[in-house]
Scaffold this active site. Structure first.
Site, PDB file in Angstrom:
ATOM      1  N   HIS A   1      -3.547  -4.981   0.355  1.00 50.65           N
ATOM      2  CA  HIS A   1      -3.032  -5.414   1.660  1.00 50.65           C
ATOM      3  C   HIS A   1      -3.068  -6.937   1.770  1.00 50.65           C
ATOM      4  O   HIS A   1      -3.987  -7.499   2.394  1.00 50.65           O
ATOM      5  CB  HIS A   1      -3.842  -4.779   2.792  1.00 50.65           C
ATOM      6  CG  HIS A   1      -3.458  -3.372   3.104  1.00 50.65           C
ATOM      7  ND1 HIS A   1      -2.446  -3.055   3.981  1.00 50.65           N
ATOM      8  CD2 HIS A   1      -3.945  -2.198   2.634  1.00 50.65           C
ATOM      9  CE1 HIS A   1      -2.324  -1.736   4.063  1.00 50.65           C
ATOM     10  NE2 HIS A   1      -3.215  -1.194   3.251  1.00 50.65           N
TER      11      HIS A   1
ATOM     12  N   GLU B   1      -1.333  -8.883   3.601  1.00 52.90           N
ATOM     13  CA  GLU B   1      -1.140  -9.367   4.976  1.00 52.90           C
ATOM     14  C   GLU B   1      -2.462  -9.537   5.710  1.00 52.90           C
ATOM     15  O   GLU B   1      -2.557 -10.340   6.656  1.00 52.90           O
ATOM     16  CB  GLU B   1      -0.215  -8.423   5.755  1.00 52.90           C
ATOM     17  CG  GLU B   1      -0.847  -7.180   6.322  1.00 52.90           C
ATOM     18  CD  GLU B   1      -1.209  -6.105   5.304  1.00 52.90           C
ATOM     19  OE1 GLU B   1      -1.823  -5.093   5.692  1.00 52.90           O
ATOM     20  OE2 GLU B   1      -0.872  -6.275   4.110  1.00 52.90           O
TER      21      GLU B   1
ATOM     22  N   CYS C   1       0.836  -1.210   0.000  1.00 46.69           N
ATOM     23  CA  CYS C   1       0.000   0.000   0.000  1.00 46.69           C
ATOM     24  C   CYS C   1       0.873   1.264   0.000  1.00 46.69           C
ATOM     25  O   CYS C   1       1.456   1.598  -1.026  1.00 46.69           O
ATOM     26  CB  CYS C   1      -0.983  -0.031   1.163  1.00 46.69           C
ATOM     27  SG  CYS C   1      -2.375   1.116   0.927  1.00 46.69           S
TER      28      CYS C   1
END
Length: 242
Positions: A210, A212, A106
């Site tokens: 994102h 993660e 990001c």
């Protein structure tokens, strides 16, 4: 032998240097040892972290101040932190010069681009006509939101093995002019750059979404971290660290 992975942090209004555990959980699940890197206003301190780690994740957060790429702010600009910008740009340059594996997420993809003399759209919704949704409100971070087209013959395609995937999305800025030795490797349906890679012999990869946040519910995204960990392990074994 596991590689040590540095994870940059977010400087909150209350002066906490913190980061979502999704980053540390994903790095650990992929086989790395996560170590968070606090934001320090002494620029020389980043060298000590470079000596400690075998790879670095540049995380999400604040908008990068537009004066770093020669622009004045538009009214839609969000929060900034020059302390974080200065520190992370210095940290990136040191890691980049050593060809240390780097993963940008990001804000991280944007920082990579700015560090390599590229520019950003400060607010895609006001600056790019016909932009689709990229920052849904009241949406869980592990929800798939929009599609991403991945170019073949890229590291990203090797990782996912697909030309089209769906990702989450929580950003209002994006890459505009590409930085030196960078190539765009994925786009959203409306033409927003969703990933960049280095054209040099170095693992340098940035994604605008994102991953993660999705590794637990959507395990396919753990492949990105596993590849990054593998590259960091190779770097560690070569003994390139200062």
């Amino acid at each position: 032998m596991k590689p040590v992975i540095g994870i940059t942090t977010y400087l909150s209004d209350t002066m906490y240097s913190t980061v979502s555990r999704n980053y540390t959980d994903s790095i650990y699940a992929a086989g790395g040892i996560p170590v968070t890197i606090p934001i320090l206003d002494q620029k020389t301190s980043y060298e000590e972290y470079i000596e400690l780690v075998d790879g670095i994740v540049f995380t999400g957060g604040n908008d990068i101040a537009p004066y770093y790429y020669g622009e004045n702010p538009v009214k839609e600009l969000h929060s900034q932190s020059s302390i974080r910008d200065d520190y992370e740009l210095s940290l990136f340059q040191s890691a980049y010069d050593q060809k240390m594996p780097i993963l940008g997420i990001c804000r991280g993809i944007q920082l990579i681009n700015v560090a390599l003399k590229g520019t950003l759209y400060q607010d895609i919704h006001s600056q790019i006509p016909g932009t689709l949704g990229h920052y849904p409100k009241q949406t869980a971070s592990d929800e798939l939101y929009h599609s991403v087209q991945i170019k073949k013959d890229t590291k990203l395609y090797e990782i996912f093995g697909e030309e089209r995937i769906f990702t989450n999305s929580f950003h209002h800025q994006s890459v505009k002019d590409l930085g030196t030795n960078l190539v765009a490797t994925a786009y959203s349906e409306d033409g927003i750059v969703e990933a960049v890679e280095s054209t040099e012999d170095q693992f340098l990869l940035g994604v605008q979404w994102h991953p993660e946040c999705m590794t637990k519910r959507h395990p396919m995204f753990l492949a990105l971290f596993r590849q990054f960990i593998q590259e960091s392990l190779v770097f560690k074994q070569k003994g390139v660290s200062v």
